[in-house]
Design a protein around this motif. Structure first.
Motif, short mmCIF file in Angstrom:
data_model
loop_
_atom_site.label_atom_id
_atom_site.label_comp_id
_atom_site.label_asym_id
_atom_site.label_seq_id
_atom_site.Cartn_x
_atom_site.Cartn_y
_atom_site.Cartn_z
N LYS A 92 1.20 -4.11 9.70
CA LYS A 92 2.09 -4.48 8.59
C LYS A 92 3.33 -3.58 8.59
O LYS A 92 3.24 -2.41 8.95
CB LYS A 92 1.36 -4.38 7.25
N ASP B 9 -6.36 -3.10 3.84
CA ASP B 9 -5.89 -4.32 4.50
C ASP B 9 -7.01 -5.34 4.63
O ASP B 9 -6.82 -6.52 4.36
CB ASP B 9 -5.28 -4.00 5.86
N GLU B 10 -8.19 -4.88 5.03
CA GLU B 10 -9.29 -5.83 5.20
C GLU B 10 -9.80 -6.37 3.88
O GLU B 10 -10.13 -7.54 3.76
CB GLU B 10 -10.43 -5.17 5.98
N GLY C 278 -5.89 -7.10 1.60
CA GLY C 278 -4.87 -7.83 2.36
C GLY C 278 -3.48 -7.39 1.95
O GLY C 278 -2.90 -7.94 1.01
N ILE C 279 -2.97 -6.38 2.62
CA ILE C 279 -1.65 -5.87 2.22
C ILE C 279 -0.55 -6.62 2.98
O ILE C 279 -0.80 -7.22 4.02
CB ILE C 279 -1.54 -4.34 2.45
N THR C 280 0.66 -6.58 2.42
CA THR C 280 1.79 -7.22 3.10
C THR C 280 2.78 -6.19 3.62
O THR C 280 3.69 -6.52 4.37
CB THR C 280 2.54 -8.18 2.15
N LEU D 223 3.77 -1.52 3.73
CA LEU D 223 3.44 -0.13 3.44
C LEU D 223 4.64 0.60 2.84
O LEU D 223 5.78 0.30 3.19
CB LEU D 223 3.07 0.60 4.73
N THR E 69 -2.82 -1.71 10.84
CA THR E 69 -2.64 -2.93 10.04
C THR E 69 -1.65 -3.91 10.68
O THR E 69 -1.71 -5.10 10.40
CB THR E 69 -2.08 -2.60 8.64
N LEU F 267 0.86 -1.19 0.00
CA LEU F 267 0.00 0.00 0.00
C LEU F 267 0.89 1.24 0.00
O LEU F 267 1.68 1.44 0.92
CB LEU F 267 -0.91 0.00 1.24
N ALA G 171 -5.85 2.65 5.41
CA ALA G 171 -5.07 1.44 5.69
C ALA G 171 -5.99 0.28 6.06
O ALA G 171 -5.81 -0.85 5.60
CB ALA G 171 -4.08 1.71 6.81
N ARG G 172 -7.00 0.56 6.86
CA ARG G 172 -7.90 -0.50 7.30
C ARG G 172 -8.63 -1.10 6.11
O ARG G 172 -8.74 -2.31 5.97
CB ARG G 172 -8.88 0.06 8.34
#
Ligand code: GDP
Length: 296
Positions: free
Chosen positions: A268, A237-238, A241-243, A245, A266, A219, A233-234
């Motif tokens: 992350k 991610d929801e 599904g980020i891995t 930033l 997150t 992201l 971010a939420r």
């Protein structure tokens, strides 16, 4: 400029030297200043609340030492907690997967996604000696596709030829196929952004993910994002599904509170930061430096 947290806490707490331990009341007074400093640094309100609660637990009852001023002591607790929450330093992009490793870039329009795609490709080519393919999935904005093509020319990184009329998911599948045939180690998908988060964007991102099976989903967000950082971010991610930033415009005047907000929401890692418009202006994330900056 704002008065530093150290100065503010000094005037509240330094009279306590030689008085045993920090009481609830001392800590509450100090935390009002901590809260102000974090809000001025653009940390999102929810995150400020949970953060100050953690600091309260650590600070109440802490013995007041003769050797350091109570104000400094609390600043240290705040700083350590910030570094802890901001996460580890130098978490690399994970390339530990069969080639071609797919990296999907997501984020809002104008966040710096295309520029960051070019920067990452450039770094992997020059530093890691990888063969990289970049593909623009922004079918709504021909200018965005052209921008990525030009970055490819500038950096000497391959870009997927544009075929008018293809859908983003078809382009993603074609990019992976082209990378396999072309012997590329890495394929970076520069997805389309919007000016704000909406349902079609999230559906498109989820479909691209399904079609291309990315190993990393990064992201990209502007470090100057204020209270929206949490929402942004939420959602990504929801829904996707980020891995990790990537924060851009860390070269700007902002204090970078978005880093804390996004990381807190997150969990992350912040993998990289953008510090300018040029292709070389990409750096590792240093939590201590960002903590210093947030505290001003
Ligand atoms: P996209 O719409 O998300 O693809 O955003 P772009 O990559 O087109 O970037 C938007 C603008 O931000 C461009 O003018 C970039 O040069 C600029 N930009 C991107 N990253 C950075 C950065 O780290 N620092 C600065 N100062 N500008 C950046």
């Amino acid at each position: 400029m704002f008065e530093s947290l150290q100065d503010r806490l000094g005037s509240i707490l330094n009279g306590l030297t030689g008085r045993g331990a920090l009481s609830e009341a001392d800590v509450s007074a100090a935390l009002r200043e901590v809260r102000r400093a974090l809000l001025e640094a653009d940390v999102a309100l929810d995150v400020v609340r949970s953060f100050t609660e953690k600091v309260r637990e650590k600070a109440v009852g802490t013995e007041i030492l003769k050797s350091i001023k109570p104000g400094q002591m609390v600043v240290k607790i705040v700083h350590d907690e910030l570094v802890d929450m901001l996460g580890s330093e130098g978490v690399p992009i994970d390339l530990n997967a069969p080639a071609p490793v797919v990296i999907m870039m997501v984020g809002l329009q104008g966040s710096g996604k295309t520029t960051t795609t070019g920067k990452i490709a450039n770094r992997m080519k020059t530093r890691d000696k990888k063969k990289v393919l970049m593909a623009s999935l922004d079918t709504r904005r021909p200018a965005a596709q052209e921008q990525l093509r030009q970055l490819g020319v500038q950096t000497g990184v391959d870009t997927l030829p544009i075929i008018a009329g293809q859908s983003p998911t078809d382009i993603a599948a074609r990019a992976v196929q082209a990378a396999k045939l072309g012997g590329h180690d890495i394929v970076i998908l520069d997805t389309a952004g919007r000016t704000h988060i909406d349902e079609p964007l999230m559906i498109e991102m989820a479909e691209i993910k399904r079609k291309s099976n990315p190993h990393e989903i990064l992201l990209v967000a502007d470090a100057l994002t204020g209270q929206d950082a949490v929402n942004l971010a939420r959602n990504f991610d929801e829904r996707v599904g980020i891995t990790g930033l990537v924060l851009t415009r860390m070269d700007g005047d902002g204090r970078g509170g978005a880093a804390l907000s996004m990381r807190a929401v997150t969990g992350k890692p912040i993998k990289l930061i953008g510090v300018g418009e040029k292709m070389g202006e990409l750096e590792e994330f240093h939590p201590r430096r960002v903590a210093d900056r947030i505290l001003g």
